[in-house]
Scaffold this active site. Structure first.
Site, PDB file in Angstrom:
ATOM      1  CB  VAL A  27      66.555  27.762 -12.848  1.00 53.94           C
ATOM      2  CG1 VAL A  27      67.739  28.328 -13.626  1.00 53.94           C
ATOM      3  CG2 VAL A  27      66.387  28.474 -11.519  1.00 53.94           C
ATOM      4  CB  SER A  28      62.843  23.672 -13.757  1.00 49.31           C
ATOM      5  OG  SER A  28      62.582  24.069 -15.096  1.00 49.31           O
ATOM      6  CB  SER A  29      65.170  22.467  -9.549  1.00 50.55           C
ATOM      7  OG  SER A  29      66.402  22.429 -10.239  1.00 50.55           O
TER       8      SER A  29
END
Length: 237
Positions: A27-29
């Site tokens: 996941v990016s964040s």
């Protein structure tokens, strides 16, 4: 069972049994959840799932992905929920898949249906590889065209060469050919001929200079401007 290599900055890799699947998710964040991806990967039969949190697909430093790749041994399978979890570049994805093939490691992507253990999956892999090859070729072509345009030493060649331009002017001014006839002879558009015969300044007012045309200006349909003006003047009376 083989012991996987240790990767600096990542947790100590697990011992990987022969023939198992390892999952990878990302996941990016940090405020996004990995649970959905984890659940699907375990349901797909993964022995263990590696996860990177807060890592963009464009980021090369993904410790858990590096640990997963090093843990994979011949006969293992790498499984992801979606291709873009590995990266955003098609070229990078294809290079990674080629590396896995060379190591005798299979690959599965649950969303795209790519499974290199099956004939259909290999076909999908070939399609992705072909798209990547086309992408590389287009990048090379655009780069060369941009460099040529910047340097002024190339780019797309003109539709008419110098001898063609001279011939167009000769036919126009000496032989009194119509523009459409010249265009048909030289196999170019009428507008190309217009630009060719006017580029030396022998143009009407407002195009290439202030000289008056030495011949009637031809309008679409083969009519001349002088004749049209004469008819307009007669009608105005």
């Amino acid at each position: 069972m083989r012991e996987a290599e240790r990767v600096h900055g990542a947790e100590e890799p697990i011992l990987v049994p022969d023939g198992v699947s390892l999952g990878y998710c990302r996941v990016s964040s940090s405020d996004q959840s990995l649970e959905g991806q984890r659940r699907l990967l375990f349901e797909a039969g993964c022995y263990e799932v590696y996860a990177d949190v807060g890592k963009s697909g464009a980021t090369m430093k993904r410790p858990e992905l590096e640990a997963c790749l090093r843990a994979l041994q011949p006969g293992n399978t790498l499984v992801v929920w979606k291709l873009d979890r590995l990266g955003r570049s098609v070229r990078g994805l294809v290079e990674l898949l080629h590396q896995l093939q060379e190591r005798d490691v299979q690959f599965r992507s649950l969303t795209e249906g790519i499974d290199t253990t099956t004939t259909q999956g290999m076909m999908m892999f070939t399609i992705v590889a072909s798209v990547a090859e086309m992408e590389r070729n287009l990048i090379v072509e655009r780069t060369r065209a941009g460099l040529a345009a910047t340097s002024g030493r190339g780019g797309r060649p003109p539709r008419l060469q110098e001898h063609d331009i001279e011939e167009a002017r000769r036919l126009r001014y000496s032989e009194k050919w119509k523009l459409d006839s010249i265009a048909a002879k030289l196999k170019v558009s009428r507008s190309t001929i217009v630009r060719a015969v006017r580029s030396d300044g022998d143009s009407g007012v407002g195009y290439g200079g202030s000289k008056k045309p030495s011949h009637p200006q031809e309008l679409p349909g083969g009519q001349s401007a002088q004749k049209t003006a004469g008819r307009g003047a007669g009608q105005s009376r």
